[in-house]
Design an enzyme around this catalytic site. Structure first.
Site, PDB file in Angstrom:
ATOM      1  N   HIS A 126       4.811   0.136  -0.070  1.00  0.00           N
ATOM      2  CA  HIS A 126       5.519  -0.687   0.912  1.00  0.00           C
ATOM      3  C   HIS A 126       4.607  -1.755   1.491  1.00  0.00           C
ATOM      4  CE1 HIS A 126       3.773   2.787   2.995  1.00  0.00           C
ATOM      5  NE2 HIS A 126       3.659   2.021   4.067  1.00  0.00           N
ATOM      6  N   HIS A 178       0.852  -1.201   0.000  1.00  0.00           N
ATOM      7  CA  HIS A 178       0.000   0.000   0.000  1.00  0.00           C
ATOM      8  C   HIS A 178       0.877   1.237   0.000  1.00  0.00           C
ATOM      9  CE1 HIS A 178       1.085  -0.463   4.243  1.00  0.00           C
ATOM     10  NE2 HIS A 178       0.904   0.860   4.336  1.00  0.00           N
ATOM     11  N   ARG A 187       6.587  -9.151  15.954  1.00  0.00           N
ATOM     12  CA  ARG A 187       7.124  -7.863  15.491  1.00  0.00           C
ATOM     13  C   ARG A 187       6.112  -6.753  15.764  1.00  0.00           C
ATOM     14  NH1 ARG A 187       6.889  -4.916  10.564  1.00  0.00           N
ATOM     15  NH2 ARG A 187       8.614  -3.442  10.526  1.00  0.00           N
ATOM     16  N   ASP A 214       0.754   5.199   1.825  1.00  0.00           N
ATOM     17  CA  ASP A 214       0.039   5.843   2.926  1.00  0.00           C
ATOM     18  C   ASP A 214      -0.704   7.076   2.409  1.00  0.00           C
ATOM     19  OD1 ASP A 214       1.109   3.902   4.558  1.00  0.00           O
ATOM     20  OD2 ASP A 214       2.665   5.182   5.410  1.00  0.00           O
TER      21      ASP A 214
HETATM   22  C1  LIG Z   1      -4.977   8.296   9.020  1.00  0.00           C
HETATM   23  C2  LIG Z   1      -5.092   7.089   8.535  1.00  0.00           C
HETATM   24  C3  LIG Z   1      -4.070   6.424   7.652  1.00  0.00           C
HETATM   25  C4  LIG Z   1      -4.564   5.011   7.564  1.00  0.00           C
HETATM   26  C5  LIG Z   1      -6.035   5.230   7.606  1.00  0.00           C
HETATM   27  C6  LIG Z   1      -6.202   6.186   8.768  1.00  0.00           C
HETATM   28  C7  LIG Z   1      -5.997   5.417  10.074  1.00  0.00           C
HETATM   29  C8  LIG Z   1      -5.168   4.166   9.911  1.00  0.00           C
HETATM   30  C9  LIG Z   1      -4.096   4.221   8.820  1.00  0.00           C
HETATM   31  C10 LIG Z   1      -3.688   2.852   8.275  1.00  0.00           C
HETATM   32  C11 LIG Z   1      -2.604   2.140   9.113  1.00  0.00           C
HETATM   33  C12 LIG Z   1      -2.210   0.792   8.454  1.00  0.00           C
HETATM   34  C13 LIG Z   1      -2.003   0.934   6.937  1.00  0.00           C
HETATM   35  C14 LIG Z   1      -3.155   1.746   6.293  1.00  0.00           C
HETATM   36  C15 LIG Z   1      -3.024   1.722   4.794  1.00  0.00           C
HETATM   37  C16 LIG Z   1      -4.467   1.236   6.841  1.00  0.00           C
HETATM   38  O1  LIG Z   1      -5.101   0.319   6.410  1.00  0.00           O
HETATM   39  O2  LIG Z   1      -4.788   1.962   7.996  1.00  0.00           O
HETATM   40  C17 LIG Z   1      -3.140   3.145   6.892  1.00  0.00           C
HETATM   41  C18 LIG Z   1      -4.134   4.182   6.356  1.00  0.00           C
HETATM   42  C19 LIG Z   1      -3.669   4.999   5.173  1.00  0.00           C
HETATM   43  O3  LIG Z   1      -2.551   5.505   5.134  1.00  0.00           O
HETATM   44  O4  LIG Z   1      -4.488   5.143   4.266  1.00  0.00           O
HETATM   45  O1  LIG Z   2       4.990  -2.419  10.133  1.00  0.00           O
HETATM   46  C1  LIG Z   2       5.583  -1.803   9.258  1.00  0.00           C
HETATM   47  O2  LIG Z   2       6.804  -1.831   9.148  1.00  0.00           O
HETATM   48  C2  LIG Z   2       4.797  -0.992   8.247  1.00  0.00           C
HETATM   49  C3  LIG Z   2       3.559  -0.343   8.804  1.00  0.00           C
HETATM   50  C4  LIG Z   2       2.826   0.476   7.794  1.00  0.00           C
HETATM   51  O3  LIG Z   2       3.128   0.486   6.622  1.00  0.00           O
HETATM   52  C5  LIG Z   2       1.678   1.315   8.214  1.00  0.00           C
HETATM   53  O4  LIG Z   2       1.278   1.269   9.402  1.00  0.00           O
HETATM   54  O5  LIG Z   2       1.161   2.046   7.350  1.00  0.00           O
HETATM   55 FE   LIG Z   3       2.131   2.152   5.547  1.00  0.00          FE
END
Ligand SMILES: C=C1C[C@]23C[C@H]1CC[C@H]2[C@@]12CCC[C@@](C)(C(=O)O1)[C@H]2[C@@H]3C(=O)O
Ligand SMILES: O=C(O)CCC(=O)C(=O)O
Ligand SMILES: [Fe+2]
Length: 349
Positions: free
Chosen positions: A281, A224, A291, A226
């Protein structure tokens, strides 16, 4: 009042089965629901020869130039001398461990609701993938007290203090990095008035990847980008984060003590008119150790208009849109979101 980040996600509810994680401790073999088809590419580039994410010292007089190059080439770098107290980082990791080590029935008490943004659960990107990830998350926006009180009605304060303190420290660091990045891009003070104010978006994500019986077939966090301007990540001393590099494949980001990983997000990619990449990533798992990682997402307020910066008569590669609108498009299209707002392609819809 302006919309908050949690409100922006409320319009995009998830189904419960995309929220409730598995009770990982009860499995000795990998369940089919978590077995991903292996692609050939997956095992090829676990370590890259010579190619690795740059480590940058924030106190280095050349830090700005190095950050610019890293954002163009990798969309990521590791940061030394970041100024965040190491004992605070350790305490955040300890609190995360305590939370995730609770039995499922306790953690479920803080389950994120369908339309909710915070609390315990699967990654938000889960509905886009046919298999589930070997992962549990806990999302925090501001004070986590409402969620944590459900788990620890009498002992929630220390956890909350640590998480709030960490978010404050992350905000200070994020502002420094933003100033450097906007300086490189030549973004004017007028356009970045939100930096340093309390009108910004932030979220903290605690990630847990339990030790896995069949790590080659499992996926910690699926590929994905961010949705932030950039993300500041602490990964525990166990590797697992991999960043995709064009022509190379997935490159492991080796954990270095006292460094934080910074990776650029979609908003910066749009703002910089794709000069800076947004790093694709993922996180892989292993069969030796649990982890943990802690991600801090930072960006402009939800009503901020994201407009590609055009230099020397170049054309904008994306249409301008608010952060909130982008969150909506991404919630429906994930990896397809950027091309949907691209001005270079024809859209059917
Ligand atoms: C502020 C954010 C950023 C979110 C959504 C929301 C709360 C949680 C974040 C994450 C965290 C894990 C990867 C991700 C891809 C997910 O699934 O939830 C992230 C997402 C994004 O970067 O889109
Ligand atoms: O666990 C990791 O190293 C990556 C986490 C991540 O990509 C995320 O929280 O958006
Ligand atoms: Fe991420």
């Amino acid at each position: 009042m302006a919309t908050t980040l949690s409100e922006a996600y409320r319009d995009h509810p998830l189904h419960l089965h995309h929220i409730i994680p598995l009770d990982f401790s009860s499995f000795r073999t990998l369940p089919d629901s978590h077995a991903w088809p292996q692609s050939k590419d997956d095992n090829d580039h676990l370590t890259s020869n010579g190619s690795c994410i740059p480590i940058i010292d924030l106190n280095d007089p050349n830090a700005m130039e190095q950050i610019g190059l890293a954002c163009e080439k990798w969309g990521a770098f590791q940061l030394k001398n970041h100024g965040v107290p190491l004992n605070l980082i350790e305490e955040v990791e300890e609190e995360a461990k305590k939370l995730f080590s609770l039995p499922s029935k306790e953690k479920i008490k803080a389950l994120r609701s369908a339309g909710g943004a915070t609390g315990y659960g699967r990654a938000r990107i889960s509905p886009f993938f046919p298999k589930y990830m070997w992962h549990e998350g806990f999302t925090i926006m501001g004070s986590p007290s409402n969620d944590v009180k459900k788990i620890w009605p009498n002992d929630y304060e220390y956890f909350c203090d640590i998480m709030e303190d960490y978010q404050k420290q992350m905000k200070t660091l994020a502002e420094k990095i933003t100033n450097i990045i906007f300086n490189i891009l030549g973004i004017s003070k007028e356009q970045n008035k939100w930096v340093g104010s309390n009108n910004h978006c932030e979220a903290l994500q605690l990630n847990f990847y339990p030790c896995c019986p069949d790590p080659k077939k499992a996926m910690g966090l699926a590929p994905h980008t961010d949705t932030s301007l950039f993300t500041i990540l602490h990964q525990s001393q166990t590797s697992g984060l991999q960043i995709f590099k064009e022509g190379v494949g997935y490159v492991t980001v080796d954990p270095h003590p006292n460094t934080l990983v910074v990776n650029t997000g979609d908003i910066l990619h749009i703002l910089s008119n794709s000069r800076f990449r947004c790093s694709l990533h993922r996180a892989v798992v292993n069969d030796v150790k649990d982890r943990y990682s802690v991600a801090y997402f930072y960006g402009p307020p939800v009503d901020y208009l994201v407009s590609p910066l055009v230099v020397d008569g170049s054309l904008p590669r994306f249409r301008s849109l608010s952060v909130k609108d982008y969150i909506g498009i991404k919630a429906k299209n994930l990896g397809g979101a950027l091309s949907l707002i691209s001005t270079l392609l024809d859209h059917d819809d």
